[in-house]
Design a protein around this motif. Structure first.
Motif, short mmCIF file in Angstrom:
data_model
loop_
_atom_site.label_atom_id
_atom_site.label_comp_id
_atom_site.label_asym_id
_atom_site.label_seq_id
_atom_site.Cartn_x
_atom_site.Cartn_y
_atom_site.Cartn_z
N ALA A 12 23.60 29.21 39.86
CA ALA A 12 23.67 29.22 41.32
C ALA A 12 22.82 28.09 41.92
CB ALA A 12 23.24 30.57 41.88
N GLY A 15 24.62 24.84 41.27
CA GLY A 15 25.76 24.78 42.17
C GLY A 15 25.36 24.43 43.59
N ARG A 90 34.87 28.02 47.18
CA ARG A 90 33.52 28.49 47.51
C ARG A 90 33.55 29.89 48.13
NH1 ARG A 90 32.55 23.16 50.24
NH2 ARG A 90 31.63 21.86 48.62
N GLY A 93 34.54 32.59 45.69
CA GLY A 93 33.40 32.79 44.79
C GLY A 93 32.31 33.61 45.45
N SER A 139 38.66 27.93 38.35
CA SER A 139 37.53 27.00 38.43
C SER A 139 37.66 25.90 37.39
CB SER A 139 36.21 27.75 38.21
OG SER A 139 36.01 28.71 39.21
N GLU A 156 30.46 21.54 40.67
CA GLU A 156 30.26 22.76 41.46
C GLU A 156 31.29 23.82 41.09
OE1 GLU A 156 30.39 24.27 46.10
OE2 GLU A 156 30.75 22.15 45.64
N MET A 160 30.31 27.39 39.44
CA MET A 160 30.64 28.65 40.11
C MET A 160 31.49 29.53 39.21
SD MET A 160 31.13 27.88 44.14
CE MET A 160 31.39 29.60 44.44
N SER A 163 29.16 30.99 36.67
CA SER A 163 28.28 31.98 37.29
C SER A 163 29.01 33.31 37.53
CB SER A 163 27.73 31.43 38.60
OG SER A 163 26.81 32.32 39.18
#
Length: 173
Positions: A12, A15, A90, A93, A139, A156, A160, A163
């Motif tokens: 995180a 990211g 984003r 996520g 992703s 990024e 993500m 993550s």
């Protein structure tokens, strides 16, 4: 379990750095969402904040909804589909992470109690696990689009996805 939490915090944080470094310049809501994600992951790992899990989930989900509204291509006159893809990525996520936080909290609070609540938490975890697999695959696909997406955006997207995958593993553990 602690290694999974630490991995989520690291991913995180990395990211968030990618969000800040990506061009075109990230909007303040993008950065706020990234910072909230890091803070939620840290609090999930160490439990030092008075903010309950549902509070973090509401903050993440609310920021994702505000960002979606502010970054809609029709509102900013942007016709580049890449910007829309990263905004959607984003926001999905963030909402998925918020749901995984709630799932982890429900799983840990029902562990050992059995009954209907435990079954519901397991069903939620399974559903979110399947959604996490789909998000991780998306992703990877987004990160592999070299000709259409900048390096920070690709990184990024990959971070993500990783993550979310780690959070899904942690919620099932």
């Amino acid at each position: 379990m602690e290694a999974l939490h630490l991995g989520c915090v690291g991913l995180a944080a990395a990211g968030a750095c990618c969000t800040a470094a990506a061009r075109p310049r990230a909007l303040p809501l993008d950065l706020i969402g990234a910072v909230l994600m890091v803070l939620a992951m840290i609090d999930t790992a160490v439990h030092l904040s008075p903010v309950p899990t549902a509070g973090w989930a509401l903050l993440l989900g609310g920021t994702a909804l505000l960002t979606a509204f502010r970054r809609s291509p029709s509102r900013i006159g942007n016709t580049n589909p890449l910007h829309g893809a990263m905004t959607v990525h984003r926001n999905i996520g963030a909402i998925l992470m918020a749901a995984l936080l709630v799932c982890m909290d429900a799983h840990h609070s029902t562990t050992g109690s059995g009954g209907h609540a435990g079954h519901s938490a397991n069903l939620l975890a399974l559903s979110l696990g399947l959604g996490s697999v789909g998000y991780t695959i998306a992703s990877i696909w987004l990160a592999a689009r070299r000709s259409r997406i900048s390096r920070p955006h690709r990184l990024e997207a990959a971070l993500m996805g990783a993550s979310v995958a780690l959070m899904a593993l942690a919620s099932l553990a």
